[in-house]
Design an enzyme around this catalytic site. Structure first.
Site, short mmCIF file in Angstrom:
data_model
loop_
_atom_site.label_atom_id
_atom_site.label_comp_id
_atom_site.label_asym_id
_atom_site.label_seq_id
_atom_site.Cartn_x
_atom_site.Cartn_y
_atom_site.Cartn_z
N GLY A 33 0.82 -1.21 0.00
CA GLY A 33 0.00 0.00 0.00
C GLY A 33 0.85 1.26 0.00
O GLY A 33 0.43 2.30 -0.52
N GLU B 69 1.68 1.90 -3.48
CA GLU B 69 0.46 2.32 -4.19
C GLU B 69 0.12 3.78 -3.90
O GLU B 69 -0.30 4.52 -4.78
CB GLU B 69 -0.70 1.40 -3.79
CG GLU B 69 -0.49 -0.02 -4.31
CD GLU B 69 -1.49 -1.03 -3.76
OE1 GLU B 69 -1.59 -1.15 -2.52
OE2 GLU B 69 -2.17 -1.67 -4.56
N GLU C 154 2.64 -8.16 -1.82
CA GLU C 154 1.42 -8.78 -1.29
C GLU C 154 1.32 -10.26 -1.62
O GLU C 154 0.76 -11.04 -0.86
CB GLU C 154 0.18 -8.06 -1.85
CG GLU C 154 -0.06 -6.66 -1.30
CD GLU C 154 0.64 -5.56 -2.09
OE1 GLU C 154 1.58 -5.86 -2.85
OE2 GLU C 154 0.22 -4.39 -1.96
N1 DAK Z 1 2.49 -4.12 8.87
C1 DAK Z 1 2.70 -4.13 10.20
N2 DAK Z 1 3.91 -3.98 10.76
C2 DAK Z 1 4.97 -3.79 9.95
C3 DAK Z 1 4.83 -3.76 8.56
C4 DAK Z 1 3.53 -3.92 8.01
N3 DAK Z 1 3.27 -3.84 6.68
N4 DAK Z 1 6.05 -3.56 8.02
C5 DAK Z 1 6.91 -3.48 9.04
N5 DAK Z 1 6.26 -3.61 10.22
C6 DAK Z 1 6.83 -3.59 11.56
C7 DAK Z 1 7.55 -4.87 11.89
O1 DAK Z 1 6.66 -5.85 12.32
C8 DAK Z 1 8.48 -4.40 12.97
O2 DAK Z 1 7.76 -4.30 14.18
P1 DAK Z 1 8.41 -4.81 15.58
O3 DAK Z 1 8.76 -6.23 15.37
O4 DAK Z 1 9.63 -3.92 15.76
O5 DAK Z 1 7.33 -4.57 16.57
C9 DAK Z 1 8.86 -3.00 12.54
O6 DAK Z 1 7.85 -2.60 11.64
C10 DAK Z 1 10.18 -2.95 11.82
O7 DAK Z 1 10.14 -3.89 10.77
P2 DAK Z 1 11.26 -5.02 10.59
O8 DAK Z 1 11.84 -5.42 11.89
O9 DAK Z 1 10.64 -6.09 9.76
O10 DAK Z 1 12.35 -4.21 9.75
P3 DAK Z 1 13.36 -4.79 8.67
O11 DAK Z 1 14.27 -3.67 8.34
O12 DAK Z 1 13.96 -6.09 9.11
O13 DAK Z 1 12.47 -5.12 7.41
C11 DAK Z 1 10.75 -4.62 5.74
C12 DAK Z 1 11.81 -4.06 6.74
C13 DAK Z 1 9.98 -3.43 5.16
C14 DAK Z 1 11.48 -5.33 4.60
C15 DAK Z 1 9.83 -5.61 6.48
O14 DAK Z 1 9.31 -4.95 7.65
C16 DAK Z 1 8.66 -6.06 5.65
O15 DAK Z 1 8.80 -6.92 4.77
N6 DAK Z 1 7.48 -5.51 5.95
C17 DAK Z 1 6.23 -5.93 5.32
C18 DAK Z 1 6.15 -5.42 3.90
C19 DAK Z 1 4.89 -5.89 3.24
O16 DAK Z 1 4.65 -7.12 3.06
N7 DAK Z 1 4.04 -4.96 2.83
C20 DAK Z 1 2.78 -5.24 2.17
C21 DAK Z 1 1.67 -5.31 3.21
S1 DAK Z 1 0.13 -5.79 2.48
C22 DAK Z 1 -6.72 -3.11 0.41
C23 DAK Z 1 -5.88 -2.37 -0.31
C24 DAK Z 1 -4.50 -2.46 -0.10
C25 DAK Z 1 -3.95 -3.32 0.79
C26 DAK Z 1 -4.79 -4.10 1.52
C27 DAK Z 1 -6.17 -4.00 1.33
N8 DAK Z 1 -8.13 -3.02 0.23
C28 DAK Z 1 -8.66 -2.08 -0.76
C29 DAK Z 1 -9.05 -3.66 1.00
C30 DAK Z 1 -2.52 -3.37 0.96
C31 DAK Z 1 -1.89 -4.45 1.44
C32 DAK Z 1 -0.48 -4.37 1.83
O17 DAK Z 1 0.17 -3.35 1.76
#
Ligand code: DAK
Length: 258
Positions: A109, A112, A132
């Site tokens: 997001g 986006e 995602e």
């Molecule tokens: N959500 C929640 N927490 C998150 C997060 C996320 N997306 N990204 C990072 N954090 C949190 C981590 O859990 C961590 O928290 P603590 O453990 O310290 O409590 C903190 O931020 C630091 O992250 P990391 O420890 O993981 O840091 P690193 O440097 O090791 O890694 C990273 C950074 C960005 C590579 C990693 O955090 C990561 O892969 N994050 C997730 C990225 C991801 O998968 N993003 C996509 C999410 S799904 C919709 C429309 C749109 C959407 C949904 C619905 N509708 C219209 C209904 C969108 C969906 C998405 O975006």
């Protein structure tokens, strides 16, 4: 400066609004509170008659995507009934230009929302992606649609199907970002560009934005006609005479939005 729980907004006398996503401990993950406050902040910027909006993130991310912790236990009914995350689209509907200043991660997001901005300025260390697919979902606020229009099918398929991240240099090469600068300069560069745009005639700026956006949505012949009509229309306003007179008089233009 208005401070919300998850973001802050400052609108300067120069007409530039700076909106900062501010959940740095969670890499500015987009949750419901932030989405509601984001819509409120856009309304506040509009009421304050901002002429350009700069959007950035606090800490080491622009935004790492929707908040996965908040989303995990949602059901199909929850998602459709509440239409979670739909309010982010309000950014794309703003009439004033928007500049994304991307520091660090712009994922899911976050990528986006970045793509909803009119101009994107990225730091060298920024990274972009639609991860995602690795969560068992797909992008939901433009990551299959805006991305494909911006970078084309080959690049969009690669990013959406593999979930891989691209760095700022690659994002620039494929046309996803407008400029890449050093990480330390991202916000200054964005604010400087915003001030420059804010100093131009508001009607010309609005016309330019509407015309460029139109290019995505119409056949070329219709887009060219739309552009020409706007072009003609600007000759109805004093700012056109002022801009051209200033050039001929070798002095800076003083636009009045007249
Ligand atoms: N959500 C929640 N927490 C998150 C997060 C996320 N997306 N990204 C990072 N954090 C949190 C981590 O859990 C961590 O928290 P603590 O453990 O310290 O409590 C903190 O931020 C630091 O992250 P990391 O420890 O993981 O840091 P690193 O440097 O090791 O890694 C990273 C950074 C960005 C590579 C990693 O955090 C990561 O892969 N994050 C997730 C990225 C991801 O998968 N993003 C996509 C999410 S799904 C919709 C429309 C749109 C959407 C949904 C619905 N509708 C219209 C209904 C969108 C969906 C998405 O975006």
């Amino acid at each position: 400066m208005s401070t919300y729980d998850t973001l802050s907004l400052a609108v300067g006398d120069d007409g530039v609004a700076l909106l900062t996503l501010n959940r740095p401990d969670a890499l500015n993950a987009l949750n419901s509170t932030m989405m509601r406050e984001f819509a409120e902040a856009l309304d506040e910027a509009t009421r304050a008659e901002a002429r350009v909006l700069v959007l950035t993130g606090a800490g080491r991310a622009f935004a790492a995507g929707a908040d996965i912790a908040e989303m995990r236990d949602r059901t199909f009914g929850d998602m459709t009934d509440a239409d979670h995350l739909s309010l982010w689209e309000r950014l794309a509907q703003l009439r004033i230009p928007t500049i994304g200043a991307v520091n660090g991660f712009a994922l899911g997001g976050g990528c986006e929302i970045a793509m909803m901005c009119d101009v994107l300025i990225a730091g060298e260390g920024a990274s972009f992606g639609q991860p995602e697919i690795a969560l068992g979902i797909i992008p939901g606020i433009g990551g299959t649609q805006r991305l494909t229009r911006i970078v084309g099918k080959a690049q969009a398929m690669d990013l959406v199907l593999t979930g891989r991240r691209v760095d700022a240099a690659e994002a620039h090469r494929i046309g996803l970002v407008s400029r890449v600068v050093s990480d330390a300069d991202v916000l200054d560069e964005a604010l400087t560009a915003a001030r420059k745009i804010a100093g131009f005639s508001a009607r010309a700026v609005r016309a330019a934005k509407e015309c460029v956006l139109r290019a995505d949505q119409t056949p070329l012949s219709e887009g060219l006609l739309f552009e020409r009509r706007w072009f003609h229309s600007l000759f109805a306003f004093a700012d056109q005479t002022e801009g051209m007179s200033a050039f001929l008089d070798k002095r800076p233009a003083r636009f009045t939005d007249g």
